[in-house]
Design an enzyme around this catalytic site. Structure first.
Site, PDB file in Angstrom:
ATOM      1  N   HIS A  13      -9.346  -4.704   4.027  1.00 32.73           N
ATOM      2  CA  HIS A  13      -8.306  -4.889   2.986  1.00 32.73           C
ATOM      3  C   HIS A  13      -8.046  -3.558   2.275  1.00 32.73           C
ATOM      4  CE1 HIS A  13      -6.653  -7.559  -0.485  1.00 32.73           C
ATOM      5  NE2 HIS A  13      -6.211  -6.321  -0.645  1.00 32.73           N
ATOM      6  N   HIS A  15      -4.926  -0.900   0.409  1.00 34.80           N
ATOM      7  CA  HIS A  15      -3.558  -0.575  -0.023  1.00 34.80           C
ATOM      8  C   HIS A  15      -3.384   0.926   0.139  1.00 34.80           C
ATOM      9  CE1 HIS A  15      -2.823  -4.505  -1.914  1.00 34.80           C
ATOM     10  NE2 HIS A  15      -4.116  -4.478  -2.130  1.00 34.80           N
ATOM     11  N   LYS A  99      -0.064 -11.963   5.193  1.00 30.23           N
ATOM     12  CA  LYS A  99      -0.637 -11.987   3.854  1.00 30.23           C
ATOM     13  C   LYS A  99       0.122 -12.963   2.968  1.00 30.23           C
ATOM     14  CE  LYS A  99      -3.012 -10.658   0.281  1.00 30.23           C
ATOM     15  NZ  LYS A  99      -4.026  -9.687  -0.057  1.00 30.23           N
ATOM     16  N   HIS A 136      -4.426 -13.985  -1.107  1.00 30.21           N
ATOM     17  CA  HIS A 136      -4.780 -13.626  -2.491  1.00 30.21           C
ATOM     18  C   HIS A 136      -4.907 -14.946  -3.237  1.00 30.21           C
ATOM     19  CE1 HIS A 136      -4.591 -10.952  -6.171  1.00 30.21           C
ATOM     20  NE2 HIS A 136      -4.609 -12.181  -6.658  1.00 30.21           N
ATOM     21  N   HIS A 174     -10.993 -10.732  -1.503  1.00 31.28           N
ATOM     22  CA  HIS A 174     -11.567 -10.242  -2.763  1.00 31.28           C
ATOM     23  C   HIS A 174     -12.028 -11.368  -3.678  1.00 31.28           C
ATOM     24  CE1 HIS A 174      -7.455 -11.035  -3.916  1.00 31.28           C
ATOM     25  NE2 HIS A 174      -6.994  -9.915  -3.402  1.00 31.28           N
ATOM     26  N   ASP A 247     -10.196  -3.663  -0.993  1.00 33.28           N
ATOM     27  CA  ASP A 247      -9.040  -3.804  -1.883  1.00 33.28           C
ATOM     28  C   ASP A 247      -8.809  -2.502  -2.642  1.00 33.28           C
ATOM     29  OD1 ASP A 247      -6.822  -4.945  -3.021  1.00 33.28           O
ATOM     30  OD2 ASP A 247      -7.928  -6.099  -4.515  1.00 33.28           O
TER      31      ASP A 247
HETATM   32 ZN   LIG Z   1      -5.239  -6.205  -2.489  1.00 30.47          ZN
END
Ligand SMILES: [Zn+2]
Length: 345
Positions: A13, A15, A99, A136, A174, A247
């Protein structure tokens, strides 16, 4: 001197953002990780195979030539996502996973899903072809206390999906609570969870140490110590349902330290050192490799990486850099509130 060698880790995961930030942060991941699942919440989000392929090229361009790295691309699920297009994007190899952001759950998630029932046909197709769903897991109703949003998502949404479609491969991402840990552990075999280094390291007190600490603000938000202990136990026991997803979520300092600071912790730089410290303190170094390099690959039906990485325990705490430079701006690098004795060779 103590040292351990583990299979090269994957980060399930990340970004990477885009443009200048992309350029600055990608090498921080590729130094220690062989593969990453890349989140699609750009502005505008990655909605189809064409955009995913273009984004992948932009990532590959900035991977240092000394690193071998494979970005695994995702598509941002909306109530308008086309089932057939998604199927061919997966079958062609262009897109690895989907996602699901509940609308408004985190940074750039405005076009997320409001009504789960509207996406059930897409989820049914994904279950059929074995395409992973990444979630999420927070409700976004502003009337619900921010510390309860994960638990309520599990009760109201995740449980519905898992019962309707036990065949779909789901990563609850997460996770931050005791409830999530127990739900995943007791859930069907296709349900797993990722855990971040910051949720393993900090409890919610870290948000308010002598004042407000915007760099520890992330979503899902840090929880009570009791919850952190459940996460640590899930990770350090090597339980195959739990694995690393950092994350890592870079924001420029000016966007974090502001009247309305962004959510996200940039943690890729020292992630492995932090995890080694945590596993060491829990006398579980032998399980570190399961958490960082084996459990996730197994869930995603991928081979583990061929190369290895060595961690060494130093006599004195390792000095961390505070910032990553991005043109004339800076990103704060995550450091937990305890000393780290481990370094990557
Ligand atoms: Zn994230």
């Amino acid at each position: 001197m103590e040292e351990i060698e583990i299979i090269k880790p994957d980060d399930w995961h990340v970004h990477f953002r885009d443009n200048e930030i992309l350029k600055a942060v990608v090498p921080e991941t590729t130094r220690h990780f062989a593969r990453s699942i890349v989140m699609p919440n750009l502005v505008p989000p990655i909605l189809n195979a064409k955009q995913a392929i273009e984004y992948k090229k932009r990532i590959e361009k900035v991977v240092p030539s000394t690193d071998y790295f494979e970005p695994l691309m995702t598509i941002y699920l909306t109530e308008e996502t086309n089932k057939e297009e998604l199927k061919s994007a997966f079958n062609s190899g262009a897109v690895f996973a989907v996602k699901l952001y509940p609308a408004g759950a985190t940074t750039n998630s405005d076009s997320g899903v409001k009504d789960i029932t509207k996406i059930m046909p897409v989820l049914e197709m994904m279950a059929e072809i074995g395409m992973p769903l990444l979630i999420h897991g927070e409700v976004t109703d502003t009337n619900i206390d921010i510390f309860d949003r994960e638990k309520i998502f599990i009760d109201q949404k995740l449980d519905f999906i898992c019962k309707k479609l036990p065949e779909i491969k789901i990563t609850l991402e997460h996770i931050t609570t005791k409830e999530a840990t127990l739900y995943v552990n007791e859930g069907n075999k296709n349900l797993v969870a990722s855990i971040t280094p910051h949720h393993l390291s900090l409890n919610r007190n870290a948000l308010f140490v002598g004042g407000i600490r915007p760099h520890n603000y992330c979503l899902p938000i840090l929880k009570r110590e009791n919850h952190r202990q459940y996460l640590v136990k899930a990770a350090v026991t090597g339980n195959s349902k739990f694995f690393l997803g950092t994350d890592t979520a870079p924001h420029l300092i000016k966007d974090k330290e502001s009247d309305c600071g962004c959510a996200g912790v940039f943690n890729s730089t020292y992630c492995l050192q932090i995890l080694a410290q945590l596993f060491d303190e829990n006398k579980s170094l032998k399980n570190l490799e399961k958490f960082t390099s084996i459990n996730g690959a197994k869930h995603y039906e991928l081979n583990t990486n061929k190369t290895k990485i060595k961690l060494i325990k130093k006599e004195k705490p390792v000095k961390f850099l505070d910032f990553l430079n991005v043109s004339n701006e800076k990103i704060k690098i995550f450091k937990p509130n305890f000393p780290i004795y481990w370094a990557v060779q």
